[in-house]
Design an enzyme around this catalytic site. Structure first.
Site, mmCIF file in Angstrom:
data_model
loop_
_atom_site.group_PDB
_atom_site.id
_atom_site.type_symbol
_atom_site.label_atom_id
_atom_site.label_comp_id
_atom_site.label_asym_id
_atom_site.label_seq_id
_atom_site.Cartn_x
_atom_site.Cartn_y
_atom_site.Cartn_z
ATOM 1 N N SER A 97 0.737 -1.079 0.016
ATOM 2 C CA SER A 97 -0.097 -0.102 -0.093
ATOM 3 C C SER A 97 1.055 1.354 -0.092
ATOM 4 O O SER A 97 1.393 1.569 -0.952
ATOM 5 C CB SER A 97 -0.993 -0.030 1.207
ATOM 6 O OG SER A 97 -1.810 1.012 1.055
ATOM 7 N N ASP A 112 -4.890 8.077 -1.247
ATOM 8 C CA ASP A 112 -4.882 8.754 0.273
ATOM 9 C C ASP A 112 -5.108 10.177 0.182
ATOM 10 O O ASP A 112 -4.645 10.762 -0.622
ATOM 11 C CB ASP A 112 -3.494 8.267 1.028
ATOM 12 C CG ASP A 112 -3.314 6.896 1.398
ATOM 13 O OD1 ASP A 112 -4.223 6.151 1.307
ATOM 14 O OD2 ASP A 112 -2.203 6.452 1.407
ATOM 15 N N HIS A 134 -4.500 -1.103 -4.215
ATOM 16 C CA HIS A 134 -5.919 -1.282 -3.968
ATOM 17 C C HIS A 134 -6.883 -0.906 -5.301
ATOM 18 O O HIS A 134 -8.016 -0.257 -5.038
ATOM 19 C CB HIS A 134 -6.373 -0.448 -2.798
ATOM 20 C CG HIS A 134 -5.575 -0.622 -1.523
ATOM 21 N ND1 HIS A 134 -6.019 -1.547 -0.868
ATOM 22 C CD2 HIS A 134 -4.531 0.156 -1.057
ATOM 23 C CE1 HIS A 134 -5.022 -1.549 0.571
ATOM 24 N NE2 HIS A 134 -4.094 -0.690 0.232
#
Length: 215
Positions: A97, A112, A134
């Protein structure tokens, strides 16, 4: 090139424990000779708790918030040091991530929120392309009116001189060994090359050509 990278889309897969979905890849990547791992917990606010979780599960990787991670790496003058250790000295690097995001050209394709402001969006640059961990496919039945993940990446490519973006769905892992890059895991990846339609790639796909990417 001595680099060895294991770039994971996500730390936790739905229905499984922390790092469980990529557990065997971690074992294979580090092997039996590696007895010490440096874990960088800067992506989360509670670093002690994060480090404890990682220590209990192979003491590795980095998830959390990409902006916080990159800012703290710059705060501690670690960006150039990590790059040197990985590319010149051959120290293995693993990220998930946020840890995957900061290994690339920039964090421009992170998902993010910018909860803090790093001095630059330029990342460590262990590979010459960007990754979107993701990665989510567009749900044709969704009533969501905001941009899809694909549209956001396309917007990124509206800017000049932007590198390719590899969308890693949850369950995907990219293994980089020198000048060879291979897709591992259980899900397909979506590749975005500026000016070209997006393409789908199954586990086992060879992405070595991205390592010589010049946009």
């Amino acid at each position: 090139m001595k680099r060895r990278l294991l770039l994971v889309s996500n730390s936790t897969l739905h229905g499984e424990g922390y790092l469980q979905h990529c557990q065997q890849h971690i074992r294979d990547f580090f092997g039996e000779k590696v007895t010490r791992i440096l874990f960088i917990p800067y992506a989360l606010h509670d670093r002690d708790a994060y480090a404890k979780t990682a220590r209990q599960k192979f003491q590795c990787l980095g998830g959390g918030n990409t902006f916080r991670l990159l800012k703290t790496l710059y705060d501690h003058n670690l960006v150039s040091e990590i790059k040197k250790r990985v590319l010149e000295d051959g120290v293995p690097y693993m990220g998930s991530s946020a840890g995957t995001n900061v290994s690339t050209v920039s964090i421009c394709t992170t998902n993010d929120m910018p909860i803090v402001c790093p001095p630059t969006l330029t990342a460590i640059g262990l590979v010459p392309f960007n990754i979107n961990p993701h990665y989510l496919d567009t749900d044709p039945n969704s009533r969501h009116m905001g941009e899809t993940r694909e549209q956001r990446i396309m917007q990124y490519h509206e800017e000049p001189d932007t590198p390719s973006v590899l969308g890693l769905r949850e369950g995907s892992v990219l293994l980089v060994e020198g000048n060879k890059a291979t897709l591992l895991g259980t899900t397909n990846a979506c590749l975005f090359i500026r000016g070209k339609p997006a393409t789908q790639h199954e586990p086992g796909a060879d992405f070595s050509f991205l390592l010589t990417d010049t946009n």
